[in-house]
Design an enzyme around this catalytic site. Structure first.
Site, PDB file in Angstrom:
ATOM      1  N   SER A 109     -29.738  21.754  -7.965  1.00 35.50           N
ATOM      2  CA  SER A 109     -31.084  21.933  -8.519  1.00 35.50           C
ATOM      3  C   SER A 109     -31.506  20.594  -9.087  1.00 35.50           C
ATOM      4  O   SER A 109     -30.656  19.774  -9.464  1.00 35.50           O
ATOM      5  CB  SER A 109     -31.062  22.971  -9.642  1.00 35.50           C
ATOM      6  N   TYR A 146     -27.998  26.946 -17.560  1.00 37.35           N
ATOM      7  CA  TYR A 146     -28.294  26.667 -16.142  1.00 37.35           C
ATOM      8  C   TYR A 146     -28.131  25.182 -15.845  1.00 37.35           C
ATOM      9  O   TYR A 146     -27.473  24.800 -14.870  1.00 37.35           O
ATOM     10  CB  TYR A 146     -29.721  27.120 -15.838  1.00 37.35           C
TER      11      TYR A 146
HETATM   12  P1  NAP Z   1     -32.536  34.327  -5.867  1.00 40.38           P
HETATM   13  O1  NAP Z   1     -33.673  34.755  -5.007  1.00 40.38           O
HETATM   14  O2  NAP Z   1     -32.330  34.976  -7.196  1.00 40.38           O
HETATM   15  O3  NAP Z   1     -31.204  34.417  -4.987  1.00 40.38           O
HETATM   16  C1  NAP Z   1     -29.924  34.267  -5.531  1.00 40.38           C
HETATM   17  C2  NAP Z   1     -29.036  35.324  -4.913  1.00 40.38           C
HETATM   18  O4  NAP Z   1     -27.680  35.144  -5.393  1.00 40.38           O
HETATM   19  C3  NAP Z   1     -29.490  36.737  -5.318  1.00 40.38           C
HETATM   20  O5  NAP Z   1     -29.552  37.589  -4.184  1.00 40.38           O
HETATM   21  C4  NAP Z   1     -28.392  37.133  -6.285  1.00 40.38           C
HETATM   22  O6  NAP Z   1     -28.195  38.523  -6.389  1.00 40.38           O
HETATM   23  C5  NAP Z   1     -27.186  36.458  -5.681  1.00 40.38           C
HETATM   24  N1  NAP Z   1     -26.070  36.443  -6.612  1.00 40.38           N
HETATM   25  C6  NAP Z   1     -26.104  36.218  -7.946  1.00 40.38           C
HETATM   26  N2  NAP Z   1     -24.894  36.395  -8.475  1.00 40.38           N
HETATM   27  C7  NAP Z   1     -24.063  36.754  -7.453  1.00 40.38           C
HETATM   28  C8  NAP Z   1     -22.697  37.099  -7.372  1.00 40.38           C
HETATM   29  N3  NAP Z   1     -21.904  37.120  -8.465  1.00 40.38           N
HETATM   30  N4  NAP Z   1     -22.169  37.407  -6.167  1.00 40.38           N
HETATM   31  C9  NAP Z   1     -22.963  37.413  -5.069  1.00 40.38           C
HETATM   32  N5  NAP Z   1     -24.270  37.104  -5.077  1.00 40.38           N
HETATM   33  C10 NAP Z   1     -24.819  36.785  -6.268  1.00 40.38           C
HETATM   34  O7  NAP Z   1     -32.618  32.775  -6.194  1.00 40.38           O
HETATM   35  P2  NAP Z   1     -33.099  31.532  -5.292  1.00 40.38           P
HETATM   36  O8  NAP Z   1     -34.302  30.989  -5.934  1.00 40.38           O
HETATM   37  O9  NAP Z   1     -33.109  31.887  -3.839  1.00 40.38           O
HETATM   38  O10 NAP Z   1     -31.903  30.511  -5.610  1.00 40.38           O
HETATM   39  C11 NAP Z   1     -30.889  30.220  -4.680  1.00 40.38           C
HETATM   40  C12 NAP Z   1     -30.150  28.985  -5.182  1.00 40.38           C
HETATM   41  O11 NAP Z   1     -31.081  27.897  -5.291  1.00 40.38           O
HETATM   42  C13 NAP Z   1     -29.538  29.161  -6.577  1.00 40.38           C
HETATM   43  O12 NAP Z   1     -28.295  28.504  -6.629  1.00 40.38           O
HETATM   44  C14 NAP Z   1     -30.541  28.472  -7.477  1.00 40.38           C
HETATM   45  O13 NAP Z   1     -29.956  28.004  -8.677  1.00 40.38           O
HETATM   46  C15 NAP Z   1     -30.995  27.333  -6.580  1.00 40.38           C
HETATM   47  N6  NAP Z   1     -32.294  26.768  -6.952  1.00 40.38           N
HETATM   48  C16 NAP Z   1     -33.444  27.507  -6.873  1.00 40.38           C
HETATM   49  C17 NAP Z   1     -34.656  26.916  -7.220  1.00 40.38           C
HETATM   50  C18 NAP Z   1     -35.964  27.645  -7.145  1.00 40.38           C
HETATM   51  O14 NAP Z   1     -36.996  27.056  -7.552  1.00 40.38           O
HETATM   52  N7  NAP Z   1     -36.017  28.866  -6.660  1.00 40.38           N
HETATM   53  C19 NAP Z   1     -34.692  25.590  -7.644  1.00 40.38           C
HETATM   54  C20 NAP Z   1     -33.513  24.878  -7.733  1.00 40.38           C
HETATM   55  C21 NAP Z   1     -32.316  25.478  -7.357  1.00 40.38           C
HETATM   56  P3  NAP Z   1     -28.989  39.310  -7.568  1.00 40.38           P
HETATM   57  O15 NAP Z   1     -30.433  39.325  -7.159  1.00 40.38           O
HETATM   58  O16 NAP Z   1     -28.333  40.643  -7.603  1.00 40.38           O
HETATM   59  O17 NAP Z   1     -28.769  38.515  -8.838  1.00 40.38           O
END
Ligand code: NAP
Length: 257
Positions: free
Chosen positions: A128, A140
């Site tokens: 991130s 985070y």
């Molecule tokens: P998201 O839509 O919340 O997707 C994350 C997924 O990981 C969710 O389906 C979540 O399930 C799953 N997860 C969480 N804990 C878990 C566990 N213990 N075992 C298995 N699966 C698990 O978030 P996203 O925005 O796509 O983010 C994906 C990655 O990108 C993350 O690492 C995030 O930190 C990074 N990121 C995102 C952004 C952004 O702006 N969106 C920016 C920088 C970095 P639940 O829904 O049940 O929790």
């Protein structure tokens, strides 16, 4: 023949967080490029098939590795959670919860799957821009700085096995994770972005596909920001914008004088 449909042909790639916004886009992109994807998430789905899996559970990783026949050519550690408390409010549980998913899980995945990886395999961690900055949510931000460290350690340790390890740092991407943030967070984030827009999940997925492919054969231990230029200006965008506004206002005043 369409090159993108064969770029990852013959490769088996594990993706965590596969039911989430960015993870699902990565799965779609890799399958389009010809990969066989093992999609894992806490939330299992039927279509596209995502296997219910807790990435923080070492035994589940052991079972996956023991039950898999054949090589694993790629791993994308995309599962992640956030906690938004600031310095004085953050709790021990916030810290352990975020570290379990954002740091421990990628380590467990790398430990159990790298022995199944041939020369040329590729691991991509999703970091991130919080890993590059003083982003206010302490749990985070520190967890993302930690997975950045893990990336470099793993790149060094696995280099002699011909396995590459890199990290992608998304900026503000519209997903379920960011949908739960206050509106002010979205608008302020876009305000700091050179390209002036939020990123899309496709923006991240394309970069991940590249790093998994042989086109990136000499790239390891690298960090790629997919942030629309949010971190490249080091915080001076608001100064530049303020001066532009001030300059415009002063020239209007002079012209009308
Ligand atoms: P998201 O839509 O919340 O997707 C994350 C997924 O990981 C969710 O389906 C979540 O399930 C799953 N997860 C969480 N804990 C878990 C566990 N213990 N075992 C298995 N699966 C698990 O978030 P996203 O925005 O796509 O983010 C994906 C990655 O990108 C993350 O690492 C995030 O930190 C990074 N990121 C995102 C952004 C952004 O702006 N969106 C920016 C920088 C970095 P639940 O829904 O049940 O929790």
């Amino acid at each position: 023949m369409n090159a993108t449909k064969t770029r990852l042909a013959g490769k088996t790639i594990v993706v965590t967080g596969a039911a989430g916004g960015i993870g699902a886009a990565i799965v779609g992109r890799l399958e389009h490029a010809g990969a066989e994807v093992i999609a894992l998430d806490r939330t299992s789905t039927a279509a596209p098939p995502v296997r219910g899996f807790d990435v923080t559970d070492a035994q589940q990783w052991r079972t996956l590795a023991d039950g898999h026949a054949g090589p694993i050519h790629g791993l994308v550690n995309c599962a992640g959670i956030t906690r938004r408390a600031r310095l004085q409010e953050v709790t021990p549980a916030d810290m352990t919860d975020t570290y379990a998913v954002n740091v421990l899980a990628p380590l467990l995945a790398i430990q159990t799957l790298s022995p199944l990886m041939p020369v040329g395999a590729s691991i991509v961690n999703i970091g991130s821009i919080a890993a590059l900055t003083a982003h206010y949510p302490v749990a985070y931000t520190t967890s993302k700085w930690a997975v950045r460290g893990l990336t470099h350690t793993a790149a060094l340790a696995l280099g002699e096995s011909g396995i590459r390890v890199n990290i992608v740092h998304p900026g503000f991407i519209d997903t379920p994770m960011t949908a739960s943030a206050p509106d002010a967070f979205r608008s302020a984030s876009i305000g700091e972005t050179a390209l002036g827009r939020a990123g899309s999940v496709a923006d991240v997925a394309g970069t991940v596909e590249f790093l998994l492919s042989d086109d990136a054969a000499y790239i390891t231990g690298s960090e790629i920001t997919v942030d629309g230029g949010a971190t490249s200006h080091g915080g001076v965008k608001s100064i530049s914008d303020a001066l532009r506004t001030a300059t415009t206002a002063s020239s209007i005043t002079k012209e009308s004088a």
